[in-house]
Each structure stands twice: as C-alpha cells, then as structure tokens.
Design an enzyme around this catalytic site. Sequence first.
Site, PDB file in Angstrom:
ATOM      1  N   GLY A 220      -4.250 -34.925  62.485  1.00  0.00           N
ATOM      2  CA  GLY A 220      -4.661 -36.470  62.531  1.00  0.00           C
ATOM      3  C   GLY A 220      -3.350 -37.327  62.574  1.00  0.00           C
ATOM      4  O   GLY A 220      -3.693 -38.463  63.439  1.00  0.00           O
TER       5      GLY A 220
ATOM      6  N   ASP B  24     -11.550 -38.303  56.428  1.00  0.00           N
ATOM      7  CA  ASP B  24     -12.409 -37.420  55.577  1.00  0.00           C
ATOM      8  C   ASP B  24     -11.428 -36.085  55.256  1.00  0.00           C
ATOM      9  O   ASP B  24     -11.675 -34.947  55.782  1.00  0.00           O
ATOM     10  CB  ASP B  24     -13.646 -37.011  56.037  1.00  0.00           C
TER      11      ASP B  24
ATOM     12  N   THR C 138      -8.465 -33.603  53.216  1.00  0.00           N
ATOM     13  CA  THR C 138      -8.257 -32.998  51.678  1.00  0.00           C
ATOM     14  C   THR C 138      -7.593 -33.666  50.956  1.00  0.00           C
ATOM     15  O   THR C 138      -7.248 -34.854  51.341  1.00  0.00           O
ATOM     16  CB  THR C 138      -7.604 -31.456  52.214  1.00  0.00           C
ATOM     17  N   ASP C 139      -7.297 -33.225  49.925  1.00  0.00           N
ATOM     18  CA  ASP C 139      -6.217 -34.057  49.060  1.00  0.00           C
ATOM     19  C   ASP C 139      -4.890 -33.972  49.622  1.00  0.00           C
ATOM     20  O   ASP C 139      -4.618 -33.224  50.474  1.00  0.00           O
ATOM     21  CB  ASP C 139      -6.424 -33.328  47.592  1.00  0.00           C
TER      22      ASP C 139
ATOM     23  N   PRO D  69      -1.886 -29.445  54.229  1.00  0.00           N
ATOM     24  CA  PRO D  69      -1.734 -30.144  55.307  1.00  0.00           C
ATOM     25  C   PRO D  69      -2.375 -31.730  55.345  1.00  0.00           C
ATOM     26  O   PRO D  69      -2.323 -32.358  56.160  1.00  0.00           O
ATOM     27  CB  PRO D  69      -2.949 -29.475  56.318  1.00  0.00           C
TER      28      PRO D  69
HETATM   29  N1  SAM Z   1     -15.033 -34.291  51.780  1.00  0.00           N
HETATM   30  C1  SAM Z   1     -13.905 -33.396  51.428  1.00  0.00           C
HETATM   31  C2  SAM Z   1     -13.036 -34.040  50.385  1.00  0.00           C
HETATM   32  O1  SAM Z   1     -13.541 -35.212  49.969  1.00  0.00           O
HETATM   33  O2  SAM Z   1     -12.036 -33.450  49.726  1.00  0.00           O
HETATM   34  C3  SAM Z   1     -13.078 -33.187  52.589  1.00  0.00           C
HETATM   35  C4  SAM Z   1     -13.771 -32.362  53.245  1.00  0.00           C
HETATM   36  S1  SAM Z   1     -13.166 -31.644  55.030  1.00  0.00           S
HETATM   37  C5  SAM Z   1     -13.484 -30.126  54.962  1.00  0.00           C
HETATM   38  C6  SAM Z   1     -11.240 -31.779  54.647  1.00  0.00           C
HETATM   39  C7  SAM Z   1     -10.840 -31.634  56.403  1.00  0.00           C
HETATM   40  O3  SAM Z   1      -9.561 -32.221  56.507  1.00  0.00           O
HETATM   41  C8  SAM Z   1     -10.476 -30.006  56.245  1.00  0.00           C
HETATM   42  O4  SAM Z   1     -11.503 -29.671  57.755  1.00  0.00           O
HETATM   43  C9  SAM Z   1      -9.113 -29.930  56.732  1.00  0.00           C
HETATM   44  O5  SAM Z   1      -8.811 -28.989  57.960  1.00  0.00           O
HETATM   45  C10 SAM Z   1      -9.002 -31.380  57.560  1.00  0.00           C
HETATM   46  N2  SAM Z   1      -7.355 -31.821  57.554  1.00  0.00           N
HETATM   47  C11 SAM Z   1      -6.383 -31.495  56.537  1.00  0.00           C
HETATM   48  N3  SAM Z   1      -5.267 -32.046  56.864  1.00  0.00           N
HETATM   49  C12 SAM Z   1      -5.566 -32.548  58.271  1.00  0.00           C
HETATM   50  C13 SAM Z   1      -4.759 -33.339  59.157  1.00  0.00           C
HETATM   51  N4  SAM Z   1      -3.468 -33.578  58.805  1.00  0.00           N
HETATM   52  N5  SAM Z   1      -5.387 -33.658  60.341  1.00  0.00           N
HETATM   53  C14 SAM Z   1      -6.692 -33.309  60.530  1.00  0.00           C
HETATM   54  N6  SAM Z   1      -7.386 -32.755  59.728  1.00  0.00           N
HETATM   55  C15 SAM Z   1      -6.787 -32.227  58.599  1.00  0.00           C
END
Ligand code: SAM
Length: 281
Positions: free
Chosen positions: A138, A155, A157-158, A162
């Site tokens: 992203g 949306d 991850t924490d 990544p």
């Molecule tokens: N609703 C959840 C929460 O509040 O923790 C998050 C759900 S969603 C599964 C989080 C998504 O962020 C994952 O699919 C992960 O692969 C994606 N993600 C993590 N780092 C990212 C990045 N740098 N660029 C794009 N997507 C990323």
Amino acid sequence: MKRFEELLHKGYAQSFEISTVLFHEKTEHQDLVIFETPTFGRVMALDNIVQVTTRDEYVYHEMMTHVPLFAKGDATDVLIIGGGDGGILREVLRHGSVKNATMVELDRSVVDLSVKHLPEISAGAFDDPRTDLIITDGVKFVAETDKRFDVIIVDSTDPVGPGEVLFTESFYADCHRCLKDGGVLVTQNGVPFFQGDEVTNTYRRMGKSFSDNGFYTAVVPTYVGGFMTLGWGTDDAGLRDIDAEVLRTRFQQANIKTRYYTPDLHKAAFALPQFILDLMN
Ligand code: SAM
C-alpha cells in the site's frame, strides 16, 4: 481440546476454543491461520493476531465504511488498502454512488484463502465489475499512483510486521496527496486501552498532513479492550459533523440494512472518552 491464544497485549491473552483448523501456513508475508470455533464462527489470524471472525466482523466493516461514505454522501472513487478478507470491499460496494473500488492488498494468499474459507465476508465483492484488486504494498501504491479518491480506507494489520509502514507520517502524507479536495482518510487504529501510543502517534503524524484529524470509535468484541479507535483525516472539518437529519436521509435513501451502524451512532462515535482525548495531547 486445542485453543488459539492471541498474545498481542503484554500480560493478557484472549483464547478461542478450536473446533477445526481449516488452514495454517506461512504465506510470502505472514503466518496465516483460519479455524472454526464454537463461539465466534470462523476466525482468521495473521502473525497470531485476530483479524476477523464471521460472528462480529460486521461491526468493524460497517463503521469503517458507512461513516466516511455517508459523511461524504456522493463518493464515487474509493481506495481500500489492506482488507484482504473482503469485508470492507463488500460494505463499500453497497453504496450506489461508488463507481470504482480500488483495493490494494499486499498478500494474495489472504484474498484467496478468505474467499475459499470465509466466503460470506467478501460475499462476491471481488467479482463486482467496480472492483480493481491490485496486489502490492500500500505504501508503494499511494507513493506512485496518479489516481484520486473521495475516500481512502486503510484496513491494515497492526503496526507490527508488514502493516507497520501504514502508520507512518510519509504514508499519511501520500494518502493526503491521493485524496480529491474534501476527501477523507479512515484507518484501523487499534484499541487505545492497550495501544494508547497508536492514538498519540497517529494523531501527531496525521496532523502534519490533514487540517482536521482525530478519531471515532467502535466496539469490536474480538479486538479486545473496549473502544477501538478509527483514525479520521480530512481538510473538510464539516465532514465530521454532518447534520443528523442529513445522515438519516442518506441512510434511508441508500436502503442498506446494517447490524451495527445507525446514523445516530455515527454522530455519537465522534464523542471520545477523556482517556482517549488525553492520548491526543
Ligand atoms: N480488520 C483487521 C484489523 O482491524 O486488524 C484487518 C484485516 S485485513 C486481513 C488486514 C490486511 O492488511 C491483511 O490482508 C494484510 O495482508 C494487509 N496488509 C498488511 N500490510 C500491508 C501493506 N503494507 N500493504 C497492503 N496490505 C497490507
């Protein structure tokens, strides 16, 4: 009996009874597990942190989408960063004004496995002709794209692994650049009872690019610790205070059936407890 323990918060854990493990593997980017439980339906965790459960997903997915979209009222172009399970995309596409939903997800496996094992969350959203799914980081996308958006929804991850890059000052500055005039950015910003520094850091970093930034709240049972803060950034201060009657009319006209979002809750969500306000100083 097998259990899944989430050890996200120091000295504290939430624990799920596992009926069946449906999938567990290390993807190119993170450890991904999807399991069936007697209490929360199916659960997906990434790097041992709960991402989504089929029982309570509607809370977060409705509040991350209908608040910015009903505040705007006429959004046509939406960018979703992360959101691999498809819940945000599903709710965004319920708005008739939306002509394009660009979703930028780092990990293709999260999308594929969510569609396979958690199909009710995306509910066909990835096949909607308005959806553009792009598999990349992203951070890279917002730094390079020449597209402009009415709403950007992060949306992620924490801020560990990544997802960490999606909480930086430069990322928020690039999101600001990718918004049309009067656009709004909303972000997943943790549970301040445990992750207070995320409020303090995001408030300062987002404030460098947006003239009006802050938070609104939702209570998601499996994002343990009470109120979850959702980051809000815009240059249109009026967007956070849309008249309740206008919201009610937009909600009625959209004819979207929700299980958590209401126009009155939308307004109330911006009233923050003192301990969160204190974290913003
Ligand atoms: N609703 C959840 C929460 O509040 O923790 C998050 C759900 S969603 C599964 C989080 C998504 O962020 C994952 O699919 C992960 O692969 C994606 N993600 C993590 N780092 C990212 C990045 N740098 N660029 C794009 N997507 C990323």
